[in-house]
Design a protein around this motif. Structure first.
Motif, PDB file in Angstrom:
ATOM      1  N   TYR A  38      51.640 -15.390  -7.566  1.00 57.76           N
ATOM      2  CA  TYR A  38      50.992 -15.458  -9.075  1.00 57.76           C
ATOM      3  C   TYR A  38      49.962 -14.727  -9.353  1.00 57.76           C
ATOM      4  CZ  TYR A  38      47.946 -18.840  -6.750  1.00 57.76           C
ATOM      5  OH  TYR A  38      47.006 -19.643  -5.981  1.00 57.76           O
ATOM      6  N   TRP A  39      49.782 -14.394 -10.619  1.00 57.04           N
ATOM      7  CA  TRP A  39      48.544 -13.334 -10.793  1.00 57.04           C
ATOM      8  C   TRP A  39      47.328 -14.049 -11.213  1.00 57.04           C
ATOM      9  CZ3 TRP A  39      47.094  -8.665 -10.317  1.00 57.04           C
ATOM     10  CH2 TRP A  39      46.305  -8.258 -11.182  1.00 57.04           C
ATOM     11  N   GLN A  40      46.115 -13.577 -10.518  1.00 55.69           N
ATOM     12  CA  GLN A  40      44.748 -14.117 -10.907  1.00 55.69           C
ATOM     13  C   GLN A  40      43.863 -12.934 -11.326  1.00 55.69           C
ATOM     14  OE1 GLN A  40      43.620 -17.723 -10.444  1.00 55.69           O
ATOM     15  NE2 GLN A  40      45.951 -17.393 -11.100  1.00 55.69           N
ATOM     16  N   PRO A  41      43.766 -12.728 -12.575  1.00 64.61           N
ATOM     17  CA  PRO A  41      43.146 -11.480 -12.691  1.00 64.61           C
ATOM     18  C   PRO A  41      41.378 -11.512 -12.626  1.00 64.61           C
ATOM     19  CG  PRO A  41      43.499 -12.556 -14.869  1.00 64.61           C
ATOM     20  CD  PRO A  41      44.186 -13.133 -13.561  1.00 64.61           C
ATOM     21  N   ALA A  42      40.882 -12.801 -12.278  1.00 62.49           N
ATOM     22  CA  ALA A  42      39.373 -12.903 -11.988  1.00 62.49           C
ATOM     23  C   ALA A  42      39.065 -13.251 -10.726  1.00 62.49           C
ATOM     24  CB  ALA A  42      38.870 -13.867 -12.755  1.00 62.49           C
ATOM     25  N   ASN A  43      40.105 -13.162  -9.681  1.00 62.09           N
ATOM     26  CA  ASN A  43      39.893 -13.563  -8.497  1.00 62.09           C
ATOM     27  C   ASN A  43      39.275 -12.298  -7.574  1.00 62.09           C
ATOM     28  OD1 ASN A  43      40.614 -13.785  -5.550  1.00 62.09           O
ATOM     29  ND2 ASN A  43      41.501 -15.480  -6.058  1.00 62.09           N
ATOM     30  N   THR A  44      38.426 -12.462  -6.633  1.00 62.94           N
ATOM     31  CA  THR A  44      37.918 -11.339  -6.206  1.00 62.94           C
ATOM     32  C   THR A  44      37.945 -11.424  -4.440  1.00 62.94           C
ATOM     33  OG1 THR A  44      35.718 -12.378  -5.816  1.00 62.94           O
ATOM     34  CG2 THR A  44      36.025 -10.962  -7.761  1.00 62.94           C
ATOM     35  N   THR A  45      38.838 -12.361  -4.198  1.00 62.16           N
ATOM     36  CA  THR A  45      39.236 -12.434  -2.814  1.00 62.16           C
ATOM     37  C   THR A  45      39.651 -10.881  -2.192  1.00 62.16           C
ATOM     38  OG1 THR A  45      39.794 -14.753  -3.190  1.00 62.16           O
ATOM     39  CG2 THR A  45      40.318 -13.729  -0.936  1.00 62.16           C
ATOM     40  N   GLY A  46      39.211 -10.839  -1.001  1.00 62.03           N
ATOM     41  CA  GLY A  46      39.751  -9.448  -0.200  1.00 62.03           C
ATOM     42  C   GLY A  46      41.351  -9.258   0.325  1.00 62.03           C
TER      43      GLY A  46
END
Length: 196
Positions: A38-46
């Motif tokens: 699933y898409w998460q545009p604000a996620n910054t996980t490596g």
């Protein structure tokens, strides 16, 4: 949306948060490395190229189900010729304590030390008859690794219950001795754990 492989997924941004994507395979459709994201545009996980796929400048695709970690999600092939060492270790390192590291049927070539983590369970796919000695076991092949089985490292401390290993055949290529090998306590409830 349906995507054929990881290379295409890491260049394809979603359009809305939580948008679903069905990945068909890691290298090619049906190779065992696919699954739902699933898409998460604000996620910054490596990026780990297995459960988190970064689309540069856009966001992240996150794997929907991470209770069981399949080594093929990280690029292992299990075809007896490709070096699967790095993919297997990446899978182990990514999974948290208490997770299952799953090896589908195949022969996984290992050429360097594999570090197992306490609290994880390492399991192969059971054979056709539900036993390790079936015609198609899951094999971890250490015969090309320097030191062979000595390259299987357990991180358990004294008094701790180490990792659990079951339904795996370890192809060591040498006789096992007690010298230099520390094997964690293996609960009898999960026997047979592995064939050596």
């Amino acid at each position: 949306m349906t995507i054929t492989n990881i290379s295409v997924l890491e260049t394809t941004a979603g359009t809305t948060a939580n948008e679903h994507c069905n990945l068909l395979g890691y290298y090619a459709p049906g190779d065992g490395g696919g699954g739902d994201f699933y898409w998460q545009p604000a996620n910054t996980t490596g990026d780990n190229r297995g459960t988190i796929i970064v689309v540069a400048g856009a966001g992240r695709w996150l794997r929907a189900d991470t209770n069981l970690f399949n080594v093929k999600w990280f690029g292992a092939k299990g075809n007896a010729s490709t070096d699967d060492t790095a993919a297997i270790q990446k899978c182990i390192d990514t999974a948290a304590t208490g997770r299952i590291i799953y090896f589908p049927k195949g022969n996984y070539k290992i050429t360097a030390q594999i570090n197992l983590k306490t609290g994880q369970t390492y399991t192969g796919e059971q054979g056709d008859y539900g036993i390790v000695d079936s015609p198609t076991p899951t094999i971890l092949d250490f015969t090309t690794a320097t030191g062979n089985i000595h390259c299987l490292s357990f991180d358990a401390t004294i008094g701790a219950t180490g990792p659990t290993i079951r339904n795996l055949t370890l192809n060591c290529g040498e006789a096992l001795t007690a010298s230099g090998i520390t094997v964690p306590t293996i609960p009898t409830a999960t026997a047979p754990l592995c064939k050596m």
